[in-house]
Design a protein around this motif. Structure first.
Motif, PDB file in Angstrom:
ATOM      1  N   VAL A 191      53.302  40.494  32.615  1.00 59.54           N
ATOM      2  CA  VAL A 191      53.859  39.685  33.706  1.00 59.54           C
ATOM      3  C   VAL A 191      54.548  38.474  33.088  1.00 59.54           C
ATOM      4  O   VAL A 191      54.014  37.863  32.158  1.00 59.54           O
ATOM      5  N   VAL A 192      55.707  38.128  33.621  1.00 59.03           N
ATOM      6  CA  VAL A 192      56.478  37.036  33.033  1.00 59.03           C
ATOM      7  C   VAL A 192      57.148  36.189  34.112  1.00 59.03           C
ATOM      8  O   VAL A 192      57.532  36.713  35.154  1.00 59.03           O
ATOM      9  N   HIS A 251      41.746  41.932  26.279  1.00 55.71           N
ATOM     10  CA  HIS A 251      42.304  40.655  25.834  1.00 55.71           C
ATOM     11  C   HIS A 251      43.688  40.462  26.449  1.00 55.71           C
ATOM     12  O   HIS A 251      44.335  41.427  26.857  1.00 55.71           O
ATOM     13  N   THR A 252      44.108  39.216  26.495  1.00 52.61           N
ATOM     14  CA  THR A 252      45.444  38.901  27.021  1.00 52.61           C
ATOM     15  C   THR A 252      46.190  38.048  26.008  1.00 52.61           C
ATOM     16  O   THR A 252      45.665  37.022  25.545  1.00 52.61           O
ATOM     17  N   LEU A 253      47.386  38.498  25.673  1.00 52.18           N
ATOM     18  CA  LEU A 253      48.241  37.771  24.730  1.00 52.18           C
ATOM     19  C   LEU A 253      49.114  36.807  25.539  1.00 52.18           C
ATOM     20  O   LEU A 253      49.781  37.205  26.497  1.00 52.18           O
ATOM     21  N   VAL A 254      49.081  35.529  25.143  1.00 60.92           N
ATOM     22  CA  VAL A 254      49.794  34.484  25.900  1.00 60.92           C
ATOM     23  C   VAL A 254      51.035  34.082  25.100  1.00 60.92           C
ATOM     24  O   VAL A 254      50.924  33.667  23.937  1.00 60.92           O
ATOM     25  N   ILE A 255      52.212  34.219  25.734  1.00 58.83           N
ATOM     26  CA  ILE A 255      53.470  33.950  25.028  1.00 58.83           C
ATOM     27  C   ILE A 255      54.250  32.860  25.757  1.00 58.83           C
ATOM     28  O   ILE A 255      54.487  32.951  26.966  1.00 58.83           O
ATOM     29  N   GLN A 256      54.634  31.821  25.022  1.00 65.69           N
ATOM     30  CA  GLN A 256      55.440  30.728  25.605  1.00 65.69           C
ATOM     31  C   GLN A 256      56.825  30.771  24.973  1.00 65.69           C
ATOM     32  O   GLN A 256      56.955  30.612  23.753  1.00 65.69           O
ATOM     33  N   SER A 257      57.844  31.013  25.800  1.00 68.90           N
ATOM     34  CA  SER A 257      59.226  31.107  25.324  1.00 68.90           C
ATOM     35  C   SER A 257      59.320  31.842  23.991  1.00 68.90           C
ATOM     36  O   SER A 257      59.780  31.310  22.983  1.00 68.90           O
ATOM     37  N   ALA A 274      39.288  44.054  31.205  1.00 68.98           N
ATOM     38  CA  ALA A 274      40.122  45.258  31.039  1.00 68.98           C
ATOM     39  C   ALA A 274      41.112  45.468  32.183  1.00 68.98           C
ATOM     40  O   ALA A 274      42.030  46.277  32.065  1.00 68.98           O
ATOM     41  N   LYS A 275      40.918  44.738  33.303  1.00 63.44           N
ATOM     42  CA  LYS A 275      41.879  44.907  34.398  1.00 63.44           C
ATOM     43  C   LYS A 275      42.925  43.788  34.397  1.00 63.44           C
ATOM     44  O   LYS A 275      43.769  43.724  35.290  1.00 63.44           O
ATOM     45  N   ALA A 276      42.838  42.888  33.440  1.00 68.78           N
ATOM     46  CA  ALA A 276      43.804  41.781  33.356  1.00 68.78           C
ATOM     47  C   ALA A 276      45.064  42.251  32.633  1.00 68.78           C
ATOM     48  O   ALA A 276      45.029  43.246  31.896  1.00 68.78           O
ATOM     49  N   PRO A 277      46.192  41.551  32.824  1.00 74.17           N
ATOM     50  CA  PRO A 277      47.385  41.910  32.046  1.00 74.17           C
ATOM     51  C   PRO A 277      47.109  41.801  30.550  1.00 74.17           C
ATOM     52  O   PRO A 277      46.332  40.940  30.118  1.00 74.17           O
ATOM     53  N   LEU A 278      47.783  42.651  29.786  1.00 76.78           N
ATOM     54  CA  LEU A 278      47.685  42.555  28.323  1.00 76.78           C
ATOM     55  C   LEU A 278      48.533  41.405  27.804  1.00 76.78           C
ATOM     56  O   LEU A 278      48.206  40.796  26.803  1.00 76.78           O
ATOM     57  N   VAL A 279      49.657  41.170  28.479  1.00 75.37           N
ATOM     58  CA  VAL A 279      50.574  40.124  28.026  1.00 75.37           C
ATOM     59  C   VAL A 279      51.018  39.300  29.229  1.00 75.37           C
ATOM     60  O   VAL A 279      51.412  39.869  30.260  1.00 75.37           O
ATOM     61  N   ILE A 280      50.936  37.981  29.099  1.00 80.07           N
ATOM     62  CA  ILE A 280      51.597  37.111  30.083  1.00 80.07           C
ATOM     63  C   ILE A 280      52.555  36.195  29.335  1.00 80.07           C
ATOM     64  O   ILE A 280      52.287  35.787  28.200  1.00 80.07           O
ATOM     65  N   MET A 281      53.673  35.900  29.985  1.00 84.73           N
ATOM     66  CA  MET A 281      54.712  35.108  29.329  1.00 84.73           C
ATOM     67  C   MET A 281      55.278  34.092  30.322  1.00 84.73           C
ATOM     68  O   MET A 281      55.389  34.383  31.512  1.00 84.73           O
ATOM     69  N   ALA A 282      55.657  32.929  29.786  1.00 87.56           N
ATOM     70  CA  ALA A 282      56.501  31.994  30.541  1.00 87.56           C
ATOM     71  C   ALA A 282      57.652  31.649  29.612  1.00 87.56           C
ATOM     72  O   ALA A 282      57.432  31.182  28.494  1.00 87.56           O
ATOM     73  N   ASN A 283      58.870  31.960  30.041  1.00 89.60           N
ATOM     74  CA  ASN A 283      60.038  31.781  29.169  1.00 89.60           C
ATOM     75  C   ASN A 283      61.031  30.804  29.769  1.00 89.60           C
ATOM     76  O   ASN A 283      61.545  31.030  30.874  1.00 89.60           O
ATOM     77  N   CYS A 284      61.264  29.706  29.052  1.00 87.93           N
ATOM     78  CA  CYS A 284      62.393  28.821  29.349  1.00 87.93           C
ATOM     79  C   CYS A 284      62.271  28.063  30.671  1.00 87.93           C
ATOM     80  O   CYS A 284      63.274  27.744  31.291  1.00 87.93           O
TER      81      CYS A 284
END
Ligand code: NAD
Length: 553
Positions: free
Chosen positions: A483-484, A76-82, A93-103
């Motif tokens: 990745v962010v 699974h991948t957790l998607v985080i916005q700011s 299973a080969k994808a990032p666990l967390v992706i983020m875009a901040n600000c």
């Protein structure tokens, strides 16, 4: 078991071998989030550093992120916005666990005023460079960077040695607080001015400042004695840099090196203008930010004029990445950019080879893990003087904060080699737990920042933000764990975009694959970015290391 944290008792330092999540990858990322708060400046408000650099949008977001990390599966991948978790999606299973875009704010709107408004509405938060991506390792990263700058100046101007040299700087905050230690490690007598007595007290308490002088006369006398004895020392002084710098100039004293690391990038939440008490400034942040902005800018004008005067008299003066020249220029100091930025002045040949601030943290919390990796590093790269010199000094002078960690300036190929060796050490049980690898966002392929990282690029490509965005996409394709993409907030709004990455060495074959692809491709892009801008060092690196660069005919 977590370790008690005397500095912030509510934020223990993570560690031990209990896995609270469904795997070590998730657990390691959770520990990074816990860690940035344990070493942060104001964790009760989720602030890690630089006045507003936050680890999560608010406490509800923080709780939801922790819950997701503890319960999510490997695919699974957790998607985080700011700083706010938006979704937990099935990927693979080969994808990032967390992706983020901040600000990240659209160009025409990317201004400090818009950022503050969005922040007030709770719609955005600024992640700094490494705060929002949970990659901050305490002061060590910036100690190493500042030390490296001082040593480059020593080599360029002072015969390789700063003994008997006077460095003047200001700002003893989350990042700037590293300056006194870096200056002393470089052998100089360094005077650090900060308006906040609490900041000076804190830096003295942890041993970064040797003394806090009661007044300017005493401070200058202490520096003079140390200079004449060629003795390294670090002296703090409580005062406003916009007053102290001009006063030192007025007295006819010219330091050898001058810089500044106040939060000049933020005229409301960072810089403290002349003539205002700290309490008054805190109140005005809510009631009259416009007055504060104008007053801060007027003070920065005086501050930078004094820096220019020191430069005119022959001091080595540089901007250490806080936008102080930009603010002064907007305040009418036409020649503010006569002061050079540290990246272009001292570090660009390293970045052109993608040599940059690589770092790793021991998830176990066991300092022995870092010591064993230090030994491995020295064994693997005995001829790399930047690295061997730093490891020797860091072991002697730099205490661990939070999770034990190490930074070293490694380049293309070297980072991958080290990470794979460490992955084997995790696999064999030589280390007490997994190790997370990341780097500062101030890295070759990872940052577009026309007043810091990419100022005066050879081809004029300073403001092109395609590179960090490509970097983040490439890192997702390369199986990185987190990745962010960050852009600037507060006074940095509209000034920069960067990419960050974290990969967990969990001792598995999949871990090795993730490390090899991510770290190799990250620095490949870095070398290619500088080759594209025309740097000879990059073409040399491409030829020597067989990087897959496409050169147009
Ligand atoms: P911080 O907010 O934690 O600390 C800033 C310090 O400056 C505070 O202690 C404050 O009291 C002091 N200060 C503010 N106005 C002052 C004045 N007029 N005179 C004297 N002291 C004053 O910020 P930080 O994390 O230490 O970062 C400092 C700056 O450096 C920021 O702008 C940050 O973005 C920048 N930075 C750049 C790099 C880089 O690119 N090399 C790395 C780290 C930080």
């Amino acid at each position: 078991m977590p370790t008690p944290n005397p500095r912030h008792p509510n934020f223990p330092i993570p560690g031990g071998n209990e896995v609270r999540a469904r795997g070590w990858r998730q657990e390691a990322l959770l520990r990074l989030l816990e860690n940035v708060l344990s070493v942060g400046e104001d964790p009760e408000n989720l602030v890690v550093y630089a006045a507003l650099g936050k680890a999560a949008r608010n406490w509800a977001s923080h709780e939801a992120i922790v819950h997701a990390l503890k319960t999510m599966d490997d695919d699974h991948t957790l998607v985080i916005q700011s700083g706010k978790p938006i979704g937990l999606l099935k990927t693979h299973a080969k994808a990032p666990l967390v992706i983020m875009a901040n600000c990240n704010i659209v160009g025409q709107w990317a201004k400090a005023e818009v950022f503050y408004e969005l922040e007030r509405k709770g719609l955005i938060c600024w992640g700094g460079l490494t705060a929002g991506a949970w990659q901050y390792i305490g002061s060590q990263g910036v100690i190493q960077g500042t030390y490296e700058i001082f040593m480059r100046i020593a080599a360029n101007r002072f015969g390789g040695d700063l003994a008997g040299r006077f460095i003047l700087t200001a700002g003893l905050g989350g990042m700037g607080g590293a300056q006194p230690l870096a200056g002393r490690m470089a052998g100089a007598a360094i005077l650090c001015v900060d308006i906040d007595p609490e900041r000076a007290r804190k830096r003295k308490e942890i041993g970064y400042l040797e003394e806090v002088a009661p007044d300017l006369d005493t401070a200058l006398a202490m520096i003079e004695t140390a200079v004449s004895e060629k003795r390294a020392t670090s002296i703090g002084l409580v005062g406003n840099a916009a007053e102290i710098y001009p006063e030192i100039a007025r007295r006819g004293i010219t330091p050898d090196i001058v810089t500044d690391q106040t939060s000049a990038h933020d005229l409301v939440y960072g810089y403290v203008p002349l003539g205002y008490a700290l309490d008054e400034v805190r109140a005005l942040r809510q009631t009259n930010p416009a007055e504060l902005m104008a007053a801060s800018r007027a003070s920065i004008v005086e501050h930078v004029k004094a820096m220019l005067e020191f430069q005119r008299r022959g001091a080595e003066v540089f901007d250490n990445g806080n936008l102080i020249r930009t603010q002064a220029k907007e305040g009418g100091v036409e020649n503010a950019f006569d002061i050079r930025i540290f990246t272009e002045a001292y570090l660009r040949p390293l970045f052109a080879r993608a040599v940059g601030p690589f770092r790793w943290m021991a998830s176990s919390g066991d300092p022995e893990d870092i010591r064993k990796i230090d030994d491995k590093l020295l064994e693997m790269f005995p001829d790399n003087q930047i690295v061997t010199n730093w490891i020797r000094l860091a072991r002697e002078h730099v205490p661990f904060e939070g999770l034990p960690a190490r930074i070293a300036w490694l380049g293309h190929g070297e980072r991958t080699e080290l990470a794979l060796a460490v992955n084997e050490m995790v696999r064999s049980g030589e280390l007490a737990g997994p190790v997370t690898f990341s780097r500062d966002h101030l890295d070759a392929g990872a940052m577009a920042h026309p007043n810091i990282m990419t100022e005066r690029m050879k081809d004029g490509s300073d403001a092109i933000a395609d590179w960090p965005i490509l970097d983040a996409m490439l890192l997702c394709s390369s199986m990185a764990d987190l990745v962010v993409v960050h852009s600037g907030g507060g006074g940095y709004a509209g000034y920069m975009t960067s990419a960050g990455v974290t990969v967990v060495a969990d001792g598995t074959d999949e871990g090795a694959e993730r490390l090899a692809h991510s770290l190799t491709n990250d620095t490949s892009l870095g070398v290619m970015r500088y080759a594209d801008a025309g740097y000879a060092e990059s073409f040399d690196e491409i030829a020597r290391k067989g990087i897959g660069h496409i050169a147009l005919a």
